[in-house]
Each structure stands twice: as C-alpha cells, then as structure tokens.
Design a protein around this motif. Sequence first.
Motif, mmCIF file in Angstrom:
data_model
loop_
_atom_site.group_PDB
_atom_site.id
_atom_site.type_symbol
_atom_site.label_atom_id
_atom_site.label_comp_id
_atom_site.label_asym_id
_atom_site.label_seq_id
_atom_site.Cartn_x
_atom_site.Cartn_y
_atom_site.Cartn_z
ATOM 1 N N PRO A 186 31.024 3.362 69.041
ATOM 2 C CA PRO A 186 30.963 4.826 69.125
ATOM 3 C C PRO A 186 29.630 5.261 69.719
ATOM 4 C CG PRO A 186 30.590 4.102 66.872
ATOM 5 C CD PRO A 186 30.956 2.884 67.649
ATOM 6 N N PRO A 187 29.602 6.396 70.421
ATOM 7 C CA PRO A 187 28.328 6.897 70.947
ATOM 8 C C PRO A 187 27.369 7.222 69.808
ATOM 9 C CG PRO A 187 30.205 8.058 71.912
ATOM 10 C CD PRO A 187 30.728 7.264 70.769
ATOM 11 N N TYR A 188 26.081 7.141 70.088
ATOM 12 C CA TYR A 188 25.072 7.538 69.113
ATOM 13 C C TYR A 188 25.340 8.980 68.689
ATOM 14 C CZ TYR A 188 20.456 8.687 67.200
ATOM 15 O OH TYR A 188 19.419 9.088 66.389
ATOM 16 N N GLY A 189 25.394 9.217 67.384
ATOM 17 C CA GLY A 189 25.724 10.536 66.854
ATOM 18 C C GLY A 189 27.113 10.604 66.275
ATOM 19 N N TYR A 190 27.947 9.596 66.573
ATOM 20 C CA TYR A 190 29.312 9.545 66.051
ATOM 21 C C TYR A 190 29.512 8.262 65.248
ATOM 22 C CZ TYR A 190 31.038 13.474 68.875
ATOM 23 O OH TYR A 190 31.263 14.712 69.415
ATOM 24 N N ARG A 191 30.561 8.266 64.452
ATOM 25 C CA ARG A 191 31.035 7.071 63.769
ATOM 26 C C ARG A 191 32.557 7.064 63.844
ATOM 27 N NH1 ARG A 191 29.490 8.832 57.530
ATOM 28 N NH2 ARG A 191 31.016 10.540 57.335
ATOM 29 N N VAL A 192 33.149 5.906 63.658
ATOM 30 C CA VAL A 192 34.600 5.758 63.757
ATOM 31 C C VAL A 192 35.233 6.092 62.412
ATOM 32 C CG1 VAL A 192 36.485 4.156 64.226
ATOM 33 C CG2 VAL A 192 34.390 4.021 65.564
ATOM 34 N N ALA A 193 36.279 6.919 62.446
ATOM 35 C CA ALA A 193 36.985 7.321 61.228
ATOM 36 C C ALA A 193 38.481 7.061 61.397
ATOM 37 C CB ALA A 193 36.741 8.803 60.928
ATOM 38 N N ASP A 194 39.186 6.977 60.291
ATOM 39 C CA ASP A 194 40.626 6.745 60.306
ATOM 40 C C ASP A 194 41.357 7.998 60.801
ATOM 41 O OD1 ASP A 194 42.955 4.930 59.277
ATOM 42 O OD2 ASP A 194 43.382 6.932 58.484
ATOM 43 N N ALA A 195 42.373 7.769 61.641
ATOM 44 C CA ALA A 195 43.133 8.895 62.193
ATOM 45 C C ALA A 195 44.619 8.782 61.885
ATOM 46 C CB ALA A 195 42.916 8.975 63.701
ATOM 47 N N GLY A 196 44.988 8.015 60.872
ATOM 48 C CA GLY A 196 46.380 7.938 60.485
ATOM 49 C C GLY A 196 47.076 6.694 60.991
ATOM 50 N N PRO A 197 48.351 6.546 60.654
ATOM 51 C CA PRO A 197 49.096 5.346 61.059
ATOM 52 C C PRO A 197 49.324 5.301 62.559
ATOM 53 C CG PRO A 197 50.559 6.945 60.039
ATOM 54 C CD PRO A 197 49.170 7.472 59.851
ATOM 55 N N HIS A 198 49.540 4.111 63.058
ATOM 56 C CA HIS A 198 49.808 3.907 64.481
ATOM 57 C C HIS A 198 51.157 4.537 64.835
ATOM 58 C CE1 HIS A 198 50.227 1.874 68.345
ATOM 59 N NE2 HIS A 198 48.958 1.527 68.250
ATOM 60 N N PRO A 199 51.266 5.220 65.993
ATOM 61 C CA PRO A 199 52.542 5.874 66.336
ATOM 62 C C PRO A 199 53.672 4.899 66.622
ATOM 63 C CG PRO A 199 50.969 6.034 68.149
ATOM 64 C CD PRO A 199 50.215 5.512 66.977
ATOM 65 N N ASN A 200 53.335 3.668 66.984
ATOM 66 C CA ASN A 200 54.371 2.661 67.181
ATOM 67 C C ASN A 200 54.789 2.122 65.814
ATOM 68 O OD1 ASN A 200 55.297 -0.290 67.514
ATOM 69 N ND2 ASN A 200 55.357 0.457 69.615
ATOM 70 N N ARG A 201 56.078 2.221 65.503
ATOM 71 C CA ARG A 201 56.540 1.863 64.157
ATOM 72 C C ARG A 201 56.299 0.392 63.834
ATOM 73 N NH1 ARG A 201 62.536 4.281 63.740
ATOM 74 N NH2 ARG A 201 62.597 3.440 65.881
ATOM 75 N N ALA A 202 56.461 -0.471 64.829
ATOM 76 C CA ALA A 202 56.222 -1.888 64.580
ATOM 77 C C ALA A 202 54.759 -2.143 64.264
ATOM 78 C CB ALA A 202 56.661 -2.709 65.788
ATOM 79 N N ASP A 203 53.851 -1.505 65.042
ATOM 80 C CA ASP A 203 52.419 -1.659 64.760
ATOM 81 C C ASP A 203 52.058 -1.050 63.413
ATOM 82 O OD1 ASP A 203 51.823 -3.009 67.118
ATOM 83 O OD2 ASP A 203 51.557 -1.161 68.244
ATOM 84 N N ALA A 204 52.671 0.089 63.107
ATOM 85 C CA ALA A 204 52.402 0.721 61.810
ATOM 86 C C ALA A 204 52.865 -0.163 60.664
ATOM 87 C CB ALA A 204 53.079 2.087 61.747
ATOM 88 N N ALA A 205 53.987 -0.854 60.862
ATOM 89 C CA ALA A 205 54.495 -1.741 59.818
ATOM 90 C C ALA A 205 53.532 -2.894 59.547
ATOM 91 C CB ALA A 205 55.865 -2.281 60.212
ATOM 92 N N TYR A 206 52.782 -3.305 60.580
ATOM 93 C CA TYR A 206 51.782 -4.362 60.407
ATOM 94 C C TYR A 206 50.473 -3.825 59.829
ATOM 95 C CZ TYR A 206 54.434 -7.959 62.880
ATOM 96 O OH TYR A 206 55.369 -8.892 63.242
#
Length: 509
Positions: free
Chosen positions: A195-215
Amino acid sequence: MNTVLDHSDVDVLGSWAATRTQRVRLYGRVGAAGLRFAFYGRVSTEDYQDPVTSRRWQVDSAAECVAGRGRITAEFFDIGYSREIAWSDRPEAARLLAAITYPDRGFDAIVVGEYARAFYGTQAFHLAPLLREHGVQLWLPEVDGPVDLASPTHQALLLMLGAQSRQEVQRARFRTTAAMQAQAREQGRHLGGRPPYGYRVADAGPHPNRADAAYGRRLHRLEPDPATAPWVKWIFAQRLDGRSIAGIARMLNEMGVPCPSAVDRKRNRHRPGNAWHLRTVAQILANPRYTGRQVWNRQQTNRQSTDDIVPGVAGVRKLTASHGWVISDKPAHECIVTEADFVAAQNVSAQNRPADGSSRTYLLAGLLRCGICKRSMQSHLSHGNPAYRCRHGHTSAHTAAMRQARNLYLREDVILGRILAQLGSITSSNAGIRQEIAKLQKHRGAAELITFVRTHNIVIECRATSVSLEADHEKLIIVSAHANAQNQEVRIPRQRIQQQKQKRGIVNN
C-alpha cells in the motif's frame, strides 16, 4: 515373553505394495542399467500454483518417457520462475547448465515432463550445441525419446512446440491484463502490492467469484493509516505553500518522522529506512491514489531479450505515461487529499528563475565530475557568475548534521582562463589536434574551447590544485593552478563523455 514390535517408523503398506509389485509379470525387456537421466521441471508461481502437485505430474511424465530405457538420477526443479526467463536466471536451470560441463556429472541425458515447462520459443535450439559438445541427450515426452535436431521432423516439432509455448504466454498475459484493467476501472479493486505510504490494507468482503469465496479468499481495499496519513496531508500542504521537495524532505528528517521504508520494514527490507530522501517525497506527491481513485498500470514491465546460452527475456520496470493509466470510474477508497489539491500540487514549482526572465547558459554543463565522489557537478549561479558545485550526494533534503565532506565549488571563468593560459603545454601526435590548439591559442575564445573539449570527448574531474584534460586515451593538457580562494585543487583526467550523455543528455556528439 511376548515381544511387541513397534511399526510406527515402518511404512507397512508401502513395503507390502513394493513387494506386491515385484510379483507382477513384466512384459517387455528392461535394461539392467540403461541411461542416467537428469530431470528438469518448473512451476511459474508459488502462491497461485501447487509446486508439489506440479512437480509430481512432471516427474511422472518424464519417468514414463524414459521407462525401460533408464532411470532418473538427478533432479532440478525451479519454483516461481517464468518460462520466458533465461536459464542462467533460473537457479536450478543455471545449476543444470553448470552440471552439464562436469565430467562426473552423474547423468547421460536430460528429460523434461513437458516442453512448455522447460522451454520458451526456440530455447531448446540454443541448448542443443552445449548438449552436443558434452555428449548429453535431450529427451522429450512429445517425441517419446531423444531429440534429433538433424531430423527435419524433430526440427518442425520443436518449432511448433516453441510457438505454442510463446502463444500460451501471450494469451495468458493479454487475458490477465484485460481482466485487471476492467477490475481497476469498473470495480476500483485493490490488485495487490504494497500500500502507498499513508494507507493500509483492509478487508473488503468476500471474493465475488463464488468458487474463490468458497476457498475463503477475500477482497481488499485501502484505508488511511492513522499514524502516517496525517503526514501525507502535511506533505501536500507544504507543497501547495510553495515549499521545495528537498525542503519538505529536510523538514521531515529534522522532525524525526519515520520514512516509509522504516514504517513498513517487512515490505522494505531491501531499503535502509534511515531517512527521507528527495525522491521519496516526489513519489508521494506524484501518486494519484491519494485522491481516493484506484490507479493501475502506472508502471509497466518492458521485456528485453537477453544474451545467454539459453536466452530469455528480462523485465525492466519503467513508468507509464499518464495517458496509459487505468483510473477507476469512481472513488474506491477514502481520499487523503482532494483531486483539486493533487492537481494543484503537480503544478507547483519551487525552481528559482531570473527576475528578468532571461535564461542562463553553462558552458561546462555535463563535462565536470567530482574527483572525490565521482558524481557529476551541478550548475549554479555564484554572485552572478556561472559556477559548478558538488555536495557529494548531500542534497538540501539532508540536515547539516548529515553532511561529511566539504562542498566543492568551481567558477566557470576561472577554470576556462586557466586552461586557455596553458594551451602551450599541450602535446599531441595528431596534426589535426595541433592545428586546433594553435587556433585556440590565437583566438582564445571560450566557445571554441568548449567545442574542442566536447569534440574530443573530454570530461573534467575536479579535485584540488591542478587541472588536466585527457581525451581519447591521449593526454592533452596539464595545468597546475589553485581552484579558488580556499586553495582547492581541480584535476581533470580522462573520462568518456558517452557516459554523461546517457545520464544527462547534455553533451553533443
């Protein structure tokens, strides 16, 4: 007394299976010894592919190819390297190249599980001369045995396999790039990276692909870091007030603000993390992601062919022109600066300009090099006169306590006058050069002298107490003189001007 056997360290089922296999009738004749094979395999990524599974099927394919004709005695397997990369840049492939030249290498042939796993394009053709020189065969499952480059059929097959391998890479790259462009523009998705200086990575919810979300895969987004976001706002505020980039960096160092690589040591282990630098502040001010919009493709990898035994492609990271950026249609995360302030900051210039609007000319620009630190000297105005200086890498972004060597200063008229005064001491075996020197002695013009210096590829190196010019491996001038009132010395030895052309683009041909 009954004895209880401990079978915890014994592979009972494996031992039984091995014994059972030996009782099965074998069809066909198997050589007692056969050839010794070195297996080579590769998997592109470690995070998105399973190296264990990939290695297993490649080994099984290679073993099936050599079954009944030999056995695999050595293994070389690269993890996380693209097929485009030259063999010398893949650790295991480079180790295999070295092993081929050993008299006691322990193998007679090389076998791979699949052509595309080992080779890209015509790499197999480039490997053939080395194998032929050392008497090593190349076996491929696609030809069900050794490759014979004298056979037109095998040549045509390798060309086809190489083209397929190249096409597969290009197709995957195109599809991946197109998908990332759509995700950045339409979804504003965070596509990875630090992430750029000044930001951090945060959770944004489940993956929109159902197979990826299932994993269990999740989306991510950027959010302001409470510890560093205020400093980004401060940097932009200072820039909008007209402060120079170097001045902002110096103030951050004086206030003891941790620099980006010090804040995030896990992702910046390759950087010292001890101070703010001018380029660090410049990169923050030039990053449009602080406006809350997602921006992708600000850097791109230019692929260049490498010269190697088994050549490949080397990636060179370069900045992309702004018209090639992919910008999200709407804000993707909370902004730290407004779009209006960001654009205004790009137009701020702290460069000093003459009050009358005139331009300045520095005749020795690009010709001076510091003899202490080997850096190019900077042009500047000293009491209304063109001059040159070297601060040995210490810019105004550094505090006074961080300076070590004394700055070197050199006035243009002083050095030109000393060179003109000593033209008689020049010696040269070239008649043309002697005629040029005689003309310079007669007219004593500064412009003609600079033309002479540039024409003969002369670079000036500054030290203390002497001035010398050397060019084209022939010594032309030696002048002893004081550089300035501080009794510093300036010496000018031989250097090739072409090095400066690449760095500064000032020197003429």
